[in-house]
Design an enzyme around this catalytic site. Structure first.
Site, PDB file in Angstrom:
ATOM      1  N   LYS A 268     -98.880  47.381 -80.500  1.00  0.00           N
ATOM      2  CA  LYS A 268     -98.753  47.819 -79.110  1.00  0.00           C
ATOM      3  C   LYS A 268     -98.557  49.348 -79.029  1.00  0.00           C
ATOM      4  CE  LYS A 268     -96.819  43.376 -77.506  1.00  0.00           C
ATOM      5  NZ  LYS A 268     -95.662  42.750 -76.798  1.00  0.00           N
TER       6      LYS A 268
ATOM      7  N   TYR B  48    -102.781  39.334 -70.462  1.00  0.00           N
ATOM      8  CA  TYR B  48    -101.494  38.651 -70.294  1.00  0.00           C
ATOM      9  C   TYR B  48    -101.461  37.783 -69.032  1.00  0.00           C
ATOM     10  CZ  TYR B  48     -98.818  40.805 -74.144  1.00  0.00           C
ATOM     11  OH  TYR B  48     -98.303  41.155 -75.367  1.00  0.00           O
TER      12      TYR B  48
ATOM     13  N   PHE C 237     -91.608  40.367 -65.051  1.00  0.00           N
ATOM     14  CA  PHE C 237     -91.897  41.577 -65.822  1.00  0.00           C
ATOM     15  C   PHE C 237     -93.398  41.867 -65.941  1.00  0.00           C
ATOM     16  CE2 PHE C 237     -91.222  38.021 -68.825  1.00  0.00           C
ATOM     17  CZ  PHE C 237     -92.444  38.011 -69.496  1.00  0.00           C
TER      18      PHE C 237
ATOM     19  N   THR D 115     -89.282  37.552 -79.982  1.00  0.00           N
ATOM     20  CA  THR D 115     -89.680  38.462 -78.898  1.00  0.00           C
ATOM     21  C   THR D 115     -88.612  39.524 -78.646  1.00  0.00           C
ATOM     22  OG1 THR D 115     -90.807  36.580 -77.877  1.00  0.00           O
ATOM     23  CG2 THR D 115     -90.483  38.532 -76.495  1.00  0.00           C
TER      24      THR D 115
ATOM     25  N   ARG E 154     -90.279  43.262 -85.718  1.00  0.00           N
ATOM     26  CA  ARG E 154     -89.531  43.576 -84.507  1.00  0.00           C
ATOM     27  C   ARG E 154     -88.081  43.949 -84.813  1.00  0.00           C
ATOM     28  NH1 ARG E 154     -92.378  38.851 -80.806  1.00  0.00           N
ATOM     29  NH2 ARG E 154     -93.894  40.183 -79.768  1.00  0.00           N
TER      30      ARG E 154
ATOM     31  N   ASN F  12     -91.786  45.869 -77.982  1.00  0.00           N
ATOM     32  CA  ASN F  12     -91.482  45.135 -79.221  1.00  0.00           C
ATOM     33  C   ASN F  12     -92.607  45.196 -80.253  1.00  0.00           C
ATOM     34  OD1 ASN F  12     -93.281  43.431 -77.996  1.00  0.00           O
ATOM     35  ND2 ASN F  12     -91.866  41.737 -77.706  1.00  0.00           N
TER      36      ASN F  12
ATOM     37  N   HIS G  92     -98.010  42.144 -80.821  1.00  0.00           N
ATOM     38  CA  HIS G  92     -98.373  40.875 -80.191  1.00  0.00           C
ATOM     39  C   HIS G  92     -98.973  39.983 -81.263  1.00  0.00           C
ATOM     40  CE1 HIS G  92    -100.233  37.868 -77.606  1.00  0.00           C
ATOM     41  NE2 HIS G  92    -101.284  37.963 -78.407  1.00  0.00           N
TER      42      HIS G  92
ATOM     43  N   GLU H 247    -107.864  34.668 -76.997  1.00  0.00           N
ATOM     44  CA  GLU H 247    -107.482  36.074 -77.182  1.00  0.00           C
ATOM     45  C   GLU H 247    -108.450  36.835 -78.090  1.00  0.00           C
ATOM     46  OE1 GLU H 247    -102.688  35.429 -76.477  1.00  0.00           O
ATOM     47  OE2 GLU H 247    -103.380  36.054 -78.459  1.00  0.00           O
TER      48      GLU H 247
END
Ligand code: ADP
Ligand code: MG
Length: 140
Positions: A12, A52, A60, A94, A105, A115, A118, A129
């Site tokens: 990310k 997502y 969120f 997570t 993480r 975090n 993914h 995905e």
């Protein structure tokens, strides 16, 4: 019984910004996962929101779209025995406060949102995905 699987992984924007691409890739390779596809992408908020979409009702969601489009990411297809659950184990929970010691993480993430990585959570997610980012001829 072990199965050869493919899973979608993303380093990310916070992972790219923290300059830990190599560290993250090393952990996958050390655990026996092979990089079958890789590229950098800077998503628009709409692209991040589409990725997502399962979270669209969560409080969120807006922030998640903003965060995931805040800078470039590295998208990967990882392949190996039980790649989906193995990747989730290497990533950790997570929320980094709940992530097992030695996971990506636990070592790098600063919050439940930022975090670092993914990973597809099931075979059903992986088959949706992977083609979100890669055409068949980009996966080796
Ligand atoms: P995971 O990435 O471990 O599969 P989820 O699918 O539940 O976790 O959530 C997707 C992403 O949304 C998380 O990785 C994180 O970036 C963000 N997120 C999850 N829960 C929260 C939360 N309570 N507050 C803010 N962001 C969150
Ligand atoms: Mg998830």
């Amino acid at each position: 019984m072990a199965r050869i699987e493919q899973t979608l992984s993303i380093i990310k924007p916070d992972g790219v910004e923290k300059n830990v691409i190599g560290d993250v890739l090393s952990r996958f390779e050390a655990a026996g996962l092979r990089v079958a596809a890789i590229k950098m992408v800077h998503m628009t908020p709409e692209q991040a929101g589409g990725f997502y979409i399962v979270h669209k009702e969560r409080p969120f969601y807006g922030e998640l779209m903003e965060y995931m489009s805040s800078g470039p990411v590295v998208v990967l297809v990882l392949e190996g025995n039980d790649a989906i659950s193995r990747n989730r184990d290497i990533m950790g929970a997570t929320n980094p406060k709940e992530a097992a010691p030695g996971t990506i993480r636990a070592d790098h993430a600063e919050s439940i949102e930022r975090n670092i990585v993914h990973g597809s959570d099931s075979p059903e997610s992986a088959v949706v995905e992977i083609p979100y980012f890669f055409d068949d001829e980009e996966i080796f």
